[in-house]
Design a protein around this motif. Structure first.
Motif, mmCIF file in Angstrom:
data_model
loop_
_atom_site.group_PDB
_atom_site.id
_atom_site.type_symbol
_atom_site.label_atom_id
_atom_site.label_comp_id
_atom_site.label_asym_id
_atom_site.label_seq_id
_atom_site.Cartn_x
_atom_site.Cartn_y
_atom_site.Cartn_z
ATOM 1 N N ALA A 1 -10.619 4.923 -4.178
ATOM 2 C CA ALA A 1 -11.123 3.591 -4.555
ATOM 3 C C ALA A 1 -12.515 3.685 -5.175
ATOM 4 N N ARG A 2 -13.192 4.781 -4.925
ATOM 5 C CA ARG A 2 -14.534 4.986 -5.486
ATOM 6 C C ARG A 2 -14.538 6.126 -6.511
ATOM 7 N N GLY A 3 -13.338 6.551 -6.919
ATOM 8 C CA GLY A 3 -13.256 7.561 -7.972
ATOM 9 C C GLY A 3 -13.481 8.987 -7.504
ATOM 10 N N PHE A 4 -13.286 9.222 -6.196
ATOM 11 C CA PHE A 4 -13.439 10.572 -5.650
ATOM 12 C C PHE A 4 -12.101 11.105 -5.158
ATOM 13 N N GLU A 5 -11.899 12.416 -5.250
ATOM 14 C CA GLU A 5 -10.735 13.020 -4.618
ATOM 15 C C GLU A 5 -11.151 13.707 -3.323
#
Ligand code: CA2
Length: 152
Positions: A44-48
């Motif tokens: 949701a925050r663009g992190f994996e």
């Protein structure tokens, strides 16, 4: 240098038993459920997320050292190693990444031997006793610190 858009999720010894044993203490969600909720919160925050669970301290230490290469921070539930492991604490302190310490149960309301954490003062974020949702909260708080933008 750009910050890698990846977090390391570390679950320590016995957490592979989540959802299988002691549901009255740890709930019914499985380790796979935990890893999915952390992955979703980070996405949701663009992190994996790279997830590791091991019953072997050295495997956890190696994963923490490797995170130095390609992760922006570490979310960790060290399990029982919380209360015993200077080695784990030294690894976290050594890689100098921001750390979120998570405990599913409220360790302060349990046996006295669970009251001390070797990890606590090397962690930036602490989420304790909030059950499985505490992992996703830890991700959000850690990413707030890493990206410098608080959520409402
Ligand atoms: O509350 C937590 O998350 C703990 O880190 C869990 C550890 C315990 O030693 C800490 O004091 C608090 C234990 C992990 C074992 O997890 C199990 C899960 C299901 C069944 C049996 C063990």
């Amino acid at each position: 240098m750009t910050v890698p858009r990846r977090l390391l999720l570390v679950n320590g010894p016995n957490l592979n038993l989540l959802g299988v044993r002691e549901p009255e203490v740890y709930g019914t969600a499985t380790l796979a459920d935990v890893e999915r909720s952390v992955t979703d919160a980070a996405a949701a925050r663009g992190f994996e997320v790279r997830a590791v669970q091991s019953n072997h301290e050295g495997v956890l230490i190696d994963a923490i050292h490797a995170a130095r290469e390609d992760c922006a921070g570490i979310v960790i539930n060290p399990g029982g190693l919380t209360h015993t492991s200077v080695v784990l604490r030294d690894a976290l302190s050594g890689v100098a990444l921001p750390v979120a310490e998570v405990h599913i149960s409220d360790v302060m309301k349990r046996e006295p031997f669970r009251h001390h954490s070797y990890v606590a003062d090397v962690a930036l974020v602490h989420v304790i006793g909030e059950g499985i949702p505490g992992y996703a909260k830890a991700v959000r708080l850690l990413l707030d610190a890493i990206t410098g933008q608080a959520e409402g």
